[in-house]
Design a protein around this motif. Structure first.
Motif: not given
Length: 133
Positions: A105-108, A112-116, A131
């Motif tokens: 997971a990361r915060k762009n 915004s938040f992105e998870a994989h 990732r």
């Protein structure tokens, strides 16, 4: 019709794997739409515990499972990486290959938040892509 013709040209083993993968992708896609992710993750844990073999040197067998999982995921609209990875993990376990579900997971920059999600076995990615950025 082309999709059906391509399916029918596959050897029986590949057709069976694709049907198994499609069923699992549908199951996890629907489950994640209807239930909290935590409950669905616990459901997936039970099936994955039965897999005794590590997938680090599986060769062609693992490649066929990867192919079936990817092909099925492409054919079910709206299937994201979590449902894909859970379905693949279930399919791998069904055929005796152990794997671990991994998350990133990361915060762009825009907030915004992105998870994989992806699968690994003994530190090697066996489905999806890790990732790390």
């Amino acid at each position: 019709m082309r999709v059906l013709a391509r399916f029918l040209r596959q050897p029986p083993r590949r057709r069976a794997l694709l049907i198994q993968a499609l069923a699992r992708v549908c199951l996890y896609r629907l489950a994640l739409a209807c239930f909290p992710a935590g409950r669905v993750l616990r459901l997936g844990e039970g099936a994955a515990r039965k897999a005794p073999r590590a997938a680090d040197q599986a060769g062609d067998a693992l490649e066929e499972l990867r192919w079936a999982s990817q092909a099925a995921s492409r054919r079910i609209p709206g299937t994201l990486c979590l449902a894909q990875s859970l379905a693949a993990r279930s399919l791998y376990a069904r055929h005796g290959w152990a794997s671990q579900l991994c998350f990133g997971a990361r915060k762009n920059a825009d907030g915004s938040f992105e998870a994989h999600a992806w699968l690994e076995s003994h530190g090697q990615v066996v489905y999806g892509e890790a990732r790390s950025d």
